[in-house]
Design a protein around this motif. Structure first.
Motif, PDB file in Angstrom:
ATOM      1  N   ARG A 173     -15.455 -67.700 -11.957  1.00  0.00           N
ATOM      2  CA  ARG A 173     -15.846 -66.450 -12.530  1.00  0.00           C
ATOM      3  C   ARG A 173     -17.004 -65.939 -12.011  1.00  0.00           C
ATOM      4  O   ARG A 173     -17.315 -64.696 -11.799  1.00  0.00           O
ATOM      5  N   GLN A 174     -18.248 -66.844 -11.536  1.00  0.00           N
ATOM      6  CA  GLN A 174     -19.468 -66.279 -10.903  1.00  0.00           C
ATOM      7  C   GLN A 174     -18.988 -65.894  -9.524  1.00  0.00           C
ATOM      8  O   GLN A 174     -19.634 -64.768  -9.057  1.00  0.00           O
ATOM      9  N   ARG A 175     -18.073 -66.506  -8.829  1.00  0.00           N
ATOM     10  CA  ARG A 175     -17.823 -66.138  -7.510  1.00  0.00           C
ATOM     11  C   ARG A 175     -17.031 -64.771  -7.305  1.00  0.00           C
ATOM     12  O   ARG A 175     -17.359 -63.993  -6.344  1.00  0.00           O
ATOM     13  N   VAL A 176     -16.097 -64.684  -8.260  1.00  0.00           N
ATOM     14  CA  VAL A 176     -15.422 -63.217  -8.317  1.00  0.00           C
ATOM     15  C   VAL A 176     -16.152 -62.253  -8.834  1.00  0.00           C
ATOM     16  O   VAL A 176     -15.902 -60.964  -8.637  1.00  0.00           O
ATOM     17  N   ALA A 177     -17.355 -62.288  -9.600  1.00  0.00           N
ATOM     18  CA  ALA A 177     -18.194 -61.248  -9.968  1.00  0.00           C
ATOM     19  C   ALA A 177     -18.829 -60.542  -8.965  1.00  0.00           C
ATOM     20  O   ALA A 177     -19.131 -61.061  -7.658  1.00  0.00           O
ATOM     21  N   PRO A 178     -19.360 -59.306  -9.095  1.00  0.00           N
ATOM     22  CA  PRO A 178     -20.010 -58.403  -8.102  1.00  0.00           C
ATOM     23  C   PRO A 178     -21.308 -59.280  -7.882  1.00  0.00           C
ATOM     24  O   PRO A 178     -21.861 -59.633  -8.541  1.00  0.00           O
ATOM     25  N   ARG A 179     -21.733 -59.159  -6.458  1.00  0.00           N
ATOM     26  CA  ARG A 179     -22.763 -59.985  -5.954  1.00  0.00           C
ATOM     27  C   ARG A 179     -24.093 -58.932  -6.247  1.00  0.00           C
ATOM     28  O   ARG A 179     -25.068 -59.632  -6.720  1.00  0.00           O
ATOM     29  N   TYR A 180     -23.988 -57.882  -6.398  1.00  0.00           N
ATOM     30  CA  TYR A 180     -25.000 -56.889  -6.652  1.00  0.00           C
ATOM     31  C   TYR A 180     -24.643 -56.164  -8.117  1.00  0.00           C
ATOM     32  O   TYR A 180     -23.837 -55.315  -7.792  1.00  0.00           O
ATOM     33  N   GLN A 181     -25.508 -56.069  -9.054  1.00  0.00           N
ATOM     34  CA  GLN A 181     -25.314 -55.499 -10.217  1.00  0.00           C
ATOM     35  C   GLN A 181     -26.614 -54.647 -10.654  1.00  0.00           C
ATOM     36  O   GLN A 181     -27.651 -55.280 -10.491  1.00  0.00           O
ATOM     37  N   VAL A 182     -26.600 -53.559 -11.043  1.00  0.00           N
ATOM     38  CA  VAL A 182     -27.576 -52.582 -11.318  1.00  0.00           C
ATOM     39  C   VAL A 182     -27.395 -52.027 -12.785  1.00  0.00           C
ATOM     40  O   VAL A 182     -26.257 -52.093 -13.189  1.00  0.00           O
ATOM     41  N   THR A 183     -28.528 -51.668 -13.657  1.00  0.00           N
ATOM     42  CA  THR A 183     -28.349 -51.301 -14.811  1.00  0.00           C
ATOM     43  C   THR A 183     -28.138 -49.770 -14.903  1.00  0.00           C
ATOM     44  O   THR A 183     -28.969 -48.997 -14.447  1.00  0.00           O
ATOM     45  N   ALA A 184     -26.856 -49.573 -14.930  1.00  0.00           N
ATOM     46  CA  ALA A 184     -26.283 -48.203 -14.917  1.00  0.00           C
ATOM     47  C   ALA A 184     -25.319 -47.864 -15.780  1.00  0.00           C
ATOM     48  O   ALA A 184     -24.105 -47.948 -15.731  1.00  0.00           O
ATOM     49  N   PRO A 185     -25.723 -47.652 -16.984  1.00  0.00           N
ATOM     50  CA  PRO A 185     -24.592 -47.706 -18.279  1.00  0.00           C
ATOM     51  C   PRO A 185     -23.779 -46.314 -18.226  1.00  0.00           C
ATOM     52  O   PRO A 185     -22.847 -46.267 -18.473  1.00  0.00           O
ATOM     53  N   GLU A 186     -24.174 -45.401 -17.343  1.00  0.00           N
ATOM     54  CA  GLU A 186     -23.533 -44.275 -17.001  1.00  0.00           C
ATOM     55  C   GLU A 186     -22.511 -44.191 -15.947  1.00  0.00           C
ATOM     56  O   GLU A 186     -21.752 -43.563 -15.677  1.00  0.00           O
ATOM     57  N   GLY A 187     -22.449 -45.474 -15.391  1.00  0.00           N
ATOM     58  CA  GLY A 187     -21.709 -45.509 -13.998  1.00  0.00           C
ATOM     59  C   GLY A 187     -22.312 -45.431 -12.779  1.00  0.00           C
ATOM     60  O   GLY A 187     -23.648 -45.213 -12.565  1.00  0.00           O
ATOM     61  N   ILE A 188     -21.907 -45.996 -11.791  1.00  0.00           N
ATOM     62  CA  ILE A 188     -22.576 -46.052 -10.473  1.00  0.00           C
ATOM     63  C   ILE A 188     -21.869 -44.804  -9.763  1.00  0.00           C
ATOM     64  O   ILE A 188     -20.741 -44.375  -9.706  1.00  0.00           O
TER      65      ILE A 188
END
Length: 366
Positions: free
Chosen positions: A85-100
């Motif tokens: 589960r950790q491997r398939v998750a995105p490596r870079y995540q940012v706090t953007a509740p409105e979307g990227i």
């Protein structure tokens, strides 16, 4: 006649079904055995048994190792699922509740990260936190997972009590445990201790003390606290009582916070409910949490444990410190929230700004 019943320390230990094995372990071994037997039944007409045992023995040993092995108190199969589960998750995540939002071309061409021998373009994903927000009453909104309330609890020195007092403490605490009808978590956490406020207060009030010896003692104590903070890592212990209320039926989990692998087989699509019904459900959950906090304060009060619910600022600070536990600067409940509009500076900020301006003016005149 009453009889003492010992409660096992590991109350979350899974029940054994056969030969000391749990249902999950039996399922892993049975599925592996059926797969190997099916493969042997299909290939036994043209594959000799010694040749078939070459891949079958390592597969069987791996299945036994995964089913029976444990690390840090967790089964290996659950750790493997968590690793996948950790491997398939995105490596870079940012706090953007409105979307990227897509970055400009000139910027995306420069934003690369070296991965071994090649350059990889960074493509962040939105960070999804379990908590969606904190209400005005200090209740943490967990979205579809329900609501949670956090309270800080004072401590009681158990070792300095007599045997009769210790028995009464255990009895009162057991009465609280027997009254529980919903999930409760008792969290003991350690965080960095910042003594800068105490040191500044000692220096501020030292000149106003009635005797010069008291002023000298206060300044020496402030110097000692400064030396202590520079030479050691100061920690403080905090005990939190976390109460949780779900908005609907709870789904099975795999022990690591994720959904159970078998949950997707029996999961039904939830029916859409109108917004007023959802809001009413959340208000009812908040009311139940407030009632449970009151019951905890009443039941734990006789033994000297003071249960104090956290306000919105304190709950936000606890969540921030949990997301970044090793921060050198501990989050403060006086900080502005994510949705707050800052219009004026506080008195402390004005004092700090004035001291910096005076410092620069002195250096300029010098």
């Amino acid at each position: 006649m009453t009889q003492l019943v010992r409660i096992p320390a590991d109350v979350d230990r899974e029940d054994t079904v056969l030969a000391g094995l749990t249902a999950r372990q039996l399922m892993i071994l049975a599925v592996t055995g059926l797969v190997l037997y099916g493969g042997w039944s299909v290939t036994r007409t043209f594959v000799p048994l010694p040749v078939f045992l070459i891949p079958a023995v390592p597969i069987s040993a791996t299945a036994v190792f995964v089913a029976l092995g444990r690390r840090d108190g967790l089964p290996l199969d659950r750790l493997m699922l968590a690793a996948v589960r950790q491997r398939v998750a995105p490596r870079y995540q940012v706090t953007a509740p409105e979307g990227i939002h897509p970055a400009p071309t000139w910027l995306s061409q420069q934003a690369t990260v070296s991965d071994g021998q090649q350059e990889v373009t960074v493509s962040p994903a939105a960070l999804r936190l379990p908590a969606e927000g904190v209400t005005a009453t200090g209740v943490i909104d967990l979205g579809s997972d329900g609501m949670a309330a956090v309270a800080v609890c004072s401590t009681v020195n158990f070792a300095l009590r007599t045997l009769a007092e210790q028995d009464s403490l255990v009895t009162v605490f057991g009465r609280y445990l027997h009254s529980l009808t919903a999930p409760v978590q008792i969290l003991i956490r350690a965080e960095r201790l910042d003594l800068s406020a105490q040191i500044a207060e000692l220096h501020e009030y030292a000149p106003s003390l009635p005797h010069p010896a008291l002023e000298i003692a206060a300044r020496e104590h402030a110097d000692y606290l400064t030396h202590l903070g520079r030479t050691t890592d100061l920690l403080r212990r905090q005990i939190l009582l976390v109460l949780r209320e779900s908005l609907g039926a709870t789904a099975p989990v795999d022990g690591l916070g994720g959904a159970s692998p078998l949950a997707s087989l029996t999961r039904r699509k939830p029916a859409r409910r109108p917004a007023p019904a959802v809001n009413a459900t959340r208000r009812a959950a908040e009311a139940r949490l407030a009632r449970r906090l009151g019951e905890a304060a009443e039941l734990l009060g006789p033994i000297g444990v003071i249960v104090t619910p956290l306000d919105p600022g304190q709950a936000t600070a606890v969540l921030a410190s949990a997301c970044n536990p090793d921060s050198m600067v501990s989050p403060s409940s006086a900080l502005a929230g994510a949705d707050d509009v800052i219009t004026t500076a506080t008195a402390a900020e004005d004092d700090v700004e004035g001291s910096w301006l005076a410092h620069f003016e002195e250096r300029g005149s010098a």
